[in-house]
Enzyme design. Structure first.
Site, PDB file in Angstrom:
ATOM      1  N   TYR A 178       0.844  -1.203   0.000  1.00 13.21           N
ATOM      2  CA  TYR A 178       0.000   0.000   0.000  1.00 13.21           C
ATOM      3  C   TYR A 178       0.878   1.252   0.000  1.00 13.21           C
ATOM      4  O   TYR A 178       0.657   2.184  -0.779  1.00 13.21           O
ATOM      5  CB  TYR A 178      -0.898  -0.036   1.237  1.00 13.21           C
ATOM      6  CG  TYR A 178      -1.859   1.124   1.368  1.00 13.21           C
ATOM      7  CD1 TYR A 178      -3.018   1.192   0.599  1.00 13.21           C
ATOM      8  CD2 TYR A 178      -1.621   2.153   2.282  1.00 13.21           C
ATOM      9  CE1 TYR A 178      -3.906   2.246   0.739  1.00 13.21           C
ATOM     10  CE2 TYR A 178      -2.506   3.209   2.425  1.00 13.21           C
ATOM     11  CZ  TYR A 178      -3.642   3.246   1.649  1.00 13.21           C
ATOM     12  OH  TYR A 178      -4.521   4.298   1.777  1.00 13.21           O
TER      13      TYR A 178
HETATM   14  N1  NAD Z   1     -10.130   5.834   4.723  1.00  9.73           N
HETATM   15  C1  NAD Z   1      -8.956   6.341   5.062  1.00  9.73           C
HETATM   16  O1  NAD Z   1      -8.675   6.529   6.238  1.00  9.73           O
HETATM   17  C2  NAD Z   1      -7.974   6.713   3.973  1.00  9.73           C
HETATM   18  C3  NAD Z   1      -6.838   7.454   4.318  1.00  9.73           C
HETATM   19  C4  NAD Z   1      -5.928   7.793   3.305  1.00  9.73           C
HETATM   20  C5  NAD Z   1      -6.171   7.427   1.996  1.00  9.73           C
HETATM   21  N2  NAD Z   1      -7.276   6.693   1.704  1.00  9.73           N
HETATM   22  C6  NAD Z   1      -7.496   6.333   0.299  1.00  9.73           C
HETATM   23  O2  NAD Z   1      -8.743   6.858  -0.099  1.00  9.73           O
HETATM   24  C7  NAD Z   1      -9.326   6.023  -1.103  1.00  9.73           C
HETATM   25  C8  NAD Z   1     -10.733   5.647  -0.683  1.00  9.73           C
HETATM   26  O3  NAD Z   1     -10.677   5.022   0.587  1.00  9.73           O
HETATM   27  P1  NAD Z   1     -11.992   4.645   1.414  1.00  9.73           P
HETATM   28  O4  NAD Z   1     -11.595   4.649   2.832  1.00  9.73           O
HETATM   29  O5  NAD Z   1     -13.153   5.462   0.977  1.00  9.73           O
HETATM   30  O6  NAD Z   1     -12.166   3.124   0.955  1.00  9.73           O
HETATM   31  P2  NAD Z   1     -13.468   2.209   0.868  1.00  9.73           P
HETATM   32  O7  NAD Z   1     -12.968   0.804   0.954  1.00  9.73           O
HETATM   33  O8  NAD Z   1     -14.550   2.662   1.775  1.00  9.73           O
HETATM   34  O9  NAD Z   1     -13.958   2.492  -0.631  1.00  9.73           O
HETATM   35  C9  NAD Z   1     -13.163   2.135  -1.731  1.00  9.73           C
HETATM   36  C10 NAD Z   1     -14.055   1.959  -2.933  1.00  9.73           C
HETATM   37  O10 NAD Z   1     -13.214   1.529  -4.024  1.00  9.73           O
HETATM   38  C11 NAD Z   1     -13.836   0.424  -4.657  1.00  9.73           C
HETATM   39  N3  NAD Z   1     -12.814  -0.401  -5.288  1.00  9.73           N
HETATM   40  C12 NAD Z   1     -11.948  -1.264  -4.690  1.00  9.73           C
HETATM   41  N4  NAD Z   1     -11.203  -1.879  -5.621  1.00  9.73           N
HETATM   42  C13 NAD Z   1     -11.602  -1.398  -6.821  1.00  9.73           C
HETATM   43  C14 NAD Z   1     -11.218  -1.654  -8.159  1.00  9.73           C
HETATM   44  N5  NAD Z   1     -10.289  -2.579  -8.454  1.00  9.73           N
HETATM   45  N6  NAD Z   1     -11.819  -0.968  -9.147  1.00  9.73           N
HETATM   46  C15 NAD Z   1     -12.786  -0.053  -8.869  1.00  9.73           C
HETATM   47  N7  NAD Z   1     -13.211   0.204  -7.628  1.00  9.73           N
HETATM   48  C16 NAD Z   1     -12.625  -0.463  -6.624  1.00  9.73           C
HETATM   49  C17 NAD Z   1     -14.589  -0.300  -3.554  1.00  9.73           C
HETATM   50  O11 NAD Z   1     -15.599  -1.134  -4.071  1.00  9.73           O
HETATM   51  C18 NAD Z   1     -15.113   0.872  -2.733  1.00  9.73           C
HETATM   52  O12 NAD Z   1     -16.357   1.329  -3.216  1.00  9.73           O
HETATM   53  C19 NAD Z   1      -8.391   4.823  -1.249  1.00  9.73           C
HETATM   54  O13 NAD Z   1      -7.527   5.042  -2.334  1.00  9.73           O
HETATM   55  C20 NAD Z   1      -7.611   4.836   0.061  1.00  9.73           C
HETATM   56  O14 NAD Z   1      -6.346   4.232  -0.072  1.00  9.73           O
HETATM   57  C21 NAD Z   1      -8.178   6.337   2.652  1.00  9.73           C
END
Ligand code: NAD
Length: 246
Positions: free
Chosen positions: A153
Site C-alpha cells: 500500500y
Molecule cells: N479511509 C482512510 O482513512 C484513507 C486514508 C488515506 C487514503 N485513503 C485512500 O482513499 C481512497 C478511498 O478510501 P476509502 O476509505 O473510501 O475506501 P473504501 O474501501 O470505503 O472504498 C473504496 C471503494 O473503491 C472500490 N474499489 C476497490 N477496488 C476497486 C477496483 N479494483 N476498481 C474499482 N473500484 C474499486 C470499492 O468497491 C469501494 O467502493 C483509497 O484510495 C484509500 O487508499 C483512505
C-alpha cells in the site's frame, strides 16, 4: 474564481462508498454531472447517497479493457470528462515484508497504482484535446511516511505521488492540472473493524488530535478539481491535521 461546476462532468473511481462517495456528493452539490466507477456498485442507493449520478458503472480499475470501455461510455454519455478523481484503492493484507505474498503485492499495486495510470491514460487525451482537465489522485500519508505491515500500500501510494508529478509535467501547457492528496485515517465505516486502542494510537499521531472527516477530504479534492486550481499542478495536498512534515 468560481467554484461552481455547473456544466462540468466528473469520473470518480471507487465512488460508491467512503471517500469517493463523499467526493461525488460534494461535486454533484456544486452542479457537476458525476459518473461513478466501482468494482462493486450493486449496493449503491442514490437516495441514501443524497445525489443522482449520471452514470454508475461496474469497472475494475486494474482491468485495462474495462477502463477503456468505461472511458468511452462516460465520454459518450457525458459529452466529455472535465474531472477525474482516482480514488479506488485497497489496503491489502497487514503482514511484514518477509511474509507478504507476491500475489497480494501485485494485486495492491495493480489496483492502487496501475489503476491510476490506466484511468489517466484513458481520459487524459480527451482533456488535452479540449484544453481543459482536472485530475486528483488519492494517495495517502502512508505513501509519505511508510506504515509497517502495509508495504505494498505504501509503495503504491508513493508511486501515485511520483506518477502525479510526471503526468502533471507532461500536460503542463495543455490546460490540464494533475494533483494528489495525502489524507490520514478518515472517519469512515472502516473504523468499525479497528480496536479502540488502534484508533486512539492513530489519533495520537495527528497533531490536531482527531481523524479527518470525509467532508474535509472532499472539500480539498473539490478545490483541486475546480477551475480555481488553475496554477497548481504536480502538487501534493496534505490532509493530515499537521502530521506530515514534508
Ligand atoms: N479511509 C482512510 O482513512 C484513507 C486514508 C488515506 C487514503 N485513503 C485512500 O482513499 C481512497 C478511498 O478510501 P476509502 O476509505 O473510501 O475506501 P473504501 O474501501 O470505503 O472504498 C473504496 C471503494 O473503491 C472500490 N474499489 C476497490 N477496488 C476497486 C477496483 N479494483 N476498481 C474499482 N473500484 C474499486 C470499492 O468497491 C469501494 O467502493 C483509497 O484510495 C484509500 O487508499 C483512505
Amino acid at each position: 474564481m468560481s467554484q461552481d461546476l455547473a456544466g462540468q462532468t466528473a469520473v470518480i473511481t471507487g465512488g460508491v462508498r467512503g471517500i469517493g462517495l463523499g467526493v461525488g456528493l460534494h461535486l454533484a452539490g456544486r452542479g457537476c454531472a458525476v459518473a461513478l466507477w466501482d468494482v462493486d456498485p450493486d449496493g449503491f442507493d442514490p437516495d441514501a447517497a443524497g445525489f443522482a449520478p449520471a452514470l454508475v458503472e461496474r469497472v475494475d480499475v486494474a482491468d485495462e479493457g474495462a477502463v477503456t470501455r468505461a472511458a468511452r461510455a462516460a465520454e459518450a454519455r457525458l459529452g466529455h470528462v472535465d474531472i477525474l478523481v482516482n480514488n479506488a484503492g485497497i489496503n491489502g493484507p497487514v503482514r511484514p515484508v518477509a511474509d507478504y505474498p507476491l500475489r497480494e503485492w501485485e494485486r495492491v499495486l495493480a489496483i492502487d497504482l496501475t489503476g491510476v495510470f490506466l484511468c489517466c491514460r484513458a481520459l487524459v487525451p480527451g482533456m488535452v484535446g479540449r484544453g481543459y482537465g482536472r485530475i486528483v489522485n488519492v494517495a495517502s500519508i502512508a505513501g509519505k511516511e511508510g506504515t509497517p505491515g502495509v508495504s505494498a500500500y505504501c509503495a503504491a501510494k508513493a508511486g501515485v505521488i511520483g506518477f502525479t508529478k510526471a503526468l502533471a509535467r507532461e500536460v503542463v501547457t495543455a490546460g490540464v492540472t494533475v494533483n494528489a492528496v495525502t489524507p490520514v485515517m478518515a472517519e469512515t465505516a472502516i473504523l468499525a473493524e479497528m480496536t479502540p486502542e488502534h484508533i486512539a494510537l492513530t489519533k495520537a499521531k495527528i497533531p490536531m488530535g482527531r481523524l479527518v472527516t470525509v467532508e474535509e477530504i472532499a472539500a480539498t479534492i473539490g478545490w483541486a478539481a475546480s477551475p480555481a486550481c488553475s496554477f497548481t499542478t504536480g502538487a501534493v495536498f496534505d490532509i493530515s491535521g499537521g502530521r506530515a512534515d514534508y
